[in-house]
Design an enzyme around this catalytic site. Structure first.
Site, PDB file in Angstrom:
ATOM      1  N   CYS A 172      -9.763   0.584   5.960  1.00 48.39           N
ATOM      2  CA  CYS A 172     -10.936   1.465   5.440  1.00 48.39           C
ATOM      3  C   CYS A 172     -11.793   1.385   6.544  1.00 48.39           C
ATOM      4  O   CYS A 172     -11.183   2.666   7.794  1.00 48.39           O
ATOM      5  CB  CYS A 172     -11.331   0.591   4.494  1.00 48.39           C
ATOM      6  N   ASP A 235      -6.155   9.501  -2.710  1.00 48.50           N
ATOM      7  CA  ASP A 235      -7.720   9.096  -1.799  1.00 48.50           C
ATOM      8  C   ASP A 235      -8.167   9.812  -1.911  1.00 48.50           C
ATOM      9  O   ASP A 235      -8.095  10.514  -1.427  1.00 48.50           O
ATOM     10  CB  ASP A 235      -6.589   8.252  -0.193  1.00 48.50           C
ATOM     11  N   HIS A 268      -7.063   5.058  -2.312  1.00 50.76           N
ATOM     12  CA  HIS A 268      -7.807   3.973  -0.928  1.00 50.76           C
ATOM     13  C   HIS A 268      -7.472   2.507  -1.624  1.00 50.76           C
ATOM     14  O   HIS A 268      -8.337   2.278  -2.741  1.00 50.76           O
ATOM     15  CB  HIS A 268      -9.456   4.359  -1.105  1.00 50.76           C
TER      16      HIS A 268
END
Length: 300
Positions: A172, A235, A268
């Site tokens: 991330c 994502d 994600h």
């Protein structure tokens, strides 16, 4: 709560002074548990035991004089062991990140996860994304690069660490840090970036664009080590268009040793086994690729 973007959509601040780190027990200074802001109700996280490992929370002096806590896991024994820096998500060093360090230690590495955000506060126990973003936003590029440089220097003084064999991985927010660090430091031999932002969001303001610099798309020619990027097709914060722009940047720079793999159907945070976004097959495949790259570059 489902976290679908790299930076996320009264919380108590944990402010650590140099005195506190010098006089208190370091282990209790970082949040124990999984970040509640992203913890899935039905999560069954992978838990890696410490058998055969040495695990500890240490502190080292950053360039600004702050004593930065970091979680370290390594195999029992004299080593020396190749090193992997672990750059966390926006939640900082919580149980998931500590487990990543133990997984790497089980694979023969000395892993260190610096707590980049705690100069301001520890985001790990918080649920207010606005406050989390505020904390994370204060960890600027130069501070983070300085923290990594000082961490590598600390490791170079440990007899059990091989300072000449260093990798970095991040998730991330930390995925973007991987690209930046591999462009900054010649001492890093390989990087694995998990769904870190590559370019500004299409609707980013000029202030947001400036705050996020340098962006990975602008660093391809500066990479000093191969980077493997692991990204998710679904994502919402990192569109496939930005992945393609990064691939083109790598191609223009002649970085044939770096690449980005995209996992079909993955969101994600697909590696984060404590989140609803976890995708076990993609996570396992990505981890195998990580070990393949690190074994080839750090254990040779």
């Amino acid at each position: 709560m489902r976290l679908t973007r790299p930076e996320g959509p009264t919380d108590q601040d944990f402010r650590f002074s140099r005195r506190a780190l010098a006089t208190g027990g370091l282990t209790g200074l970082m949040f124990a548990g999984y970040a509640p802001a992203a913890l899935a109700q039905d999560a069954s996280p992978i838990v890696t035991d410490s058998e055969g490992l040495v695990t500890e929370t240490i502190a080292y002096s950053a360039p600004d004089g702050f004593d930065l806590p970091a979680y370290v896991a390594r195999p029992v024994g004299d080593g020396p062991f190749p090193v992997v820096i672990v750059a966390s998500e926006i939640f900082g060093v919580h149980d998931y990140i500590r487990d990543i360090c133990r997984r790497l230690a089980k694979a023969g590495y000395a892993a260190m996860a610096p707590a980049f955000f705690v100069r301001v506060a520890d985001p790990a126990p918080l649920t207010d994304f606005g406050r989390i973003q505020e904390i994370v936003g204060q960890a600027g590029y130069e501070q983070v690069m300085g923290d990594i440089s000082a961490g590598m220097e600390w490791l170079s003084r440990q007899l059990w660490a091989r300072a000449d064999k260093v990798g970095i991985t991040g998730f991330c927010w930390g995925g973007k840090v991987v690209w930046q660090a591999c462009a900054r430091f010649a001492a890093i031999d390989a990087g694995v970036a998990w769904y870190g932002r590559l370019a500004p969001a299409p609707d980013a303001t000029p202030e947001q664009i400036a705050a996020g610099q340098p962006w990975p798309v602008d660093l391809a020619a500066d990479l000093k080590a191969p980077v493997l990027g692991l990204y998710g097709e679904m994502d919402r914060g990192i569109p496939l268009a930005s992945v393609e722009v990064m691939r083109q940047a790598l191609q223009r720079a002649g970085r044939t040793d770096s690449r980005i793999d995209v996992y079909d159907g993955a969101q994600h945070g697909f590696h984060a086994d404590y989140r609803a976004s976890y995708k076990a097959d993609a996570a396992a495949d990505g981890w195998a690729k990580l070990l393949g790259l690190f074994d080839a570059r750090l254990k040779a």
